[in-house]
Design a protein around this motif. Structure first.
Motif, PDB file in Angstrom:
ATOM      1  N   VAL A  10      34.633  -4.367 -67.952  1.00  0.00           N
ATOM      2  CA  VAL A  10      34.232  -5.756 -67.728  1.00  0.00           C
ATOM      3  C   VAL A  10      33.111  -5.823 -66.687  1.00  0.00           C
ATOM      4  CG1 VAL A  10      35.013  -7.987 -66.821  1.00  0.00           C
ATOM      5  CG2 VAL A  10      36.423  -6.734 -68.457  1.00  0.00           C
ATOM      6  N   ALA A  11      33.201  -5.005 -65.634  1.00  0.00           N
ATOM      7  CA  ALA A  11      32.157  -5.002 -64.603  1.00  0.00           C
ATOM      8  C   ALA A  11      30.823  -4.540 -65.168  1.00  0.00           C
ATOM      9  CB  ALA A  11      32.573  -4.107 -63.439  1.00  0.00           C
ATOM     10  N   VAL A  12      30.833  -3.543 -66.025  1.00  0.00           N
ATOM     11  CA  VAL A  12      29.595  -3.064 -66.647  1.00  0.00           C
ATOM     12  C   VAL A  12      28.987  -4.153 -67.527  1.00  0.00           C
ATOM     13  CG1 VAL A  12      28.691  -1.439 -68.352  1.00  0.00           C
ATOM     14  CG2 VAL A  12      30.144  -0.623 -66.514  1.00  0.00           C
ATOM     15  N   ILE A  13      29.807  -4.868 -68.255  1.00  0.00           N
ATOM     16  CA  ILE A  13      29.304  -5.950 -69.105  1.00  0.00           C
ATOM     17  C   ILE A  13      28.697  -7.064 -68.248  1.00  0.00           C
ATOM     18  CG2 ILE A  13      30.009  -7.805 -70.665  1.00  0.00           C
ATOM     19  CD1 ILE A  13      31.975  -5.854 -71.905  1.00  0.00           C
ATOM     20  N   VAL A  14      29.371  -7.427 -67.172  1.00  0.00           N
ATOM     21  CA  VAL A  14      28.869  -8.499 -66.300  1.00  0.00           C
ATOM     22  C   VAL A  14      27.561  -8.082 -65.641  1.00  0.00           C
ATOM     23  CG1 VAL A  14      29.343  -9.773 -64.169  1.00  0.00           C
ATOM     24  CG2 VAL A  14      31.109  -9.548 -65.907  1.00  0.00           C
ATOM     25  N   PHE A  15      27.503  -6.868 -65.096  1.00  0.00           N
ATOM     26  CA  PHE A  15      26.283  -6.421 -64.424  1.00  0.00           C
ATOM     27  C   PHE A  15      25.133  -6.223 -65.396  1.00  0.00           C
ATOM     28  CE2 PHE A  15      29.062  -4.852 -60.869  1.00  0.00           C
ATOM     29  CZ  PHE A  15      28.642  -5.824 -59.982  1.00  0.00           C
ATOM     30  N   SER A  16      25.416  -5.758 -66.592  1.00  0.00           N
ATOM     31  CA  SER A  16      24.324  -5.574 -67.549  1.00  0.00           C
ATOM     32  C   SER A  16      23.785  -6.915 -68.037  1.00  0.00           C
ATOM     33  CB  SER A  16      24.777  -4.721 -68.731  1.00  0.00           C
ATOM     34  OG  SER A  16      25.776  -5.376 -69.472  1.00  0.00           O
ATOM     35  N   SER A  17      24.640  -7.916 -68.134  1.00  0.00           N
ATOM     36  CA  SER A  17      24.144  -9.234 -68.531  1.00  0.00           C
ATOM     37  C   SER A  17      23.407  -9.920 -67.382  1.00  0.00           C
ATOM     38  CB  SER A  17      25.289 -10.115 -69.022  1.00  0.00           C
ATOM     39  OG  SER A  17      26.198 -10.368 -67.974  1.00  0.00           O
ATOM     40  N   ALA A  18      23.753  -9.585 -66.145  1.00  0.00           N
ATOM     41  CA  ALA A  18      23.091 -10.182 -64.984  1.00  0.00           C
ATOM     42  C   ALA A  18      21.888  -9.369 -64.521  1.00  0.00           C
ATOM     43  CB  ALA A  18      24.096 -10.316 -63.842  1.00  0.00           C
ATOM     44  N   LEU A  19      21.586  -8.264 -65.157  1.00  0.00           N
ATOM     45  CA  LEU A  19      20.505  -7.391 -64.717  1.00  0.00           C
ATOM     46  C   LEU A  19      19.143  -8.073 -64.684  1.00  0.00           C
ATOM     47  CD1 LEU A  19      19.979  -4.553 -63.707  1.00  0.00           C
ATOM     48  CD2 LEU A  19      19.569  -3.862 -66.059  1.00  0.00           C
TER      49      LEU A  19
END
Length: 64
Positions: A10-19
């Protein structure tokens, strides 16, 4: 173990969308971040940004 894998996913998905938003703030362009192009694809390895975000999150959690 499964809970940690889910949290990391979930953290990877959130950070990749916020990149894209984080790049406007300067994250992803720090001196320790690597960017290179290989076979026409752009790759980014944000080592310094990861350390910076981890430190900030650690301090926030520590203060709360």
């Amino acid at each position: 173990m499964i809970r940690w894998m889910l949290v990391i996913f979930v953290a990877v998905i959130v950070f990749s969308s916020a990149l894209p938003w984080l790049e406007k703030l300067g994250l992803g362009r720090l001196p320790g971040d690597l960017r290179f192009t290989l076979f026409g694809r752009k790759f980014s390895l944000p080592f310094a940004s990861t350390i910076l975000l981890s430190t900030v999150l650690f301090l926030l959690v520590r203060l709360l």
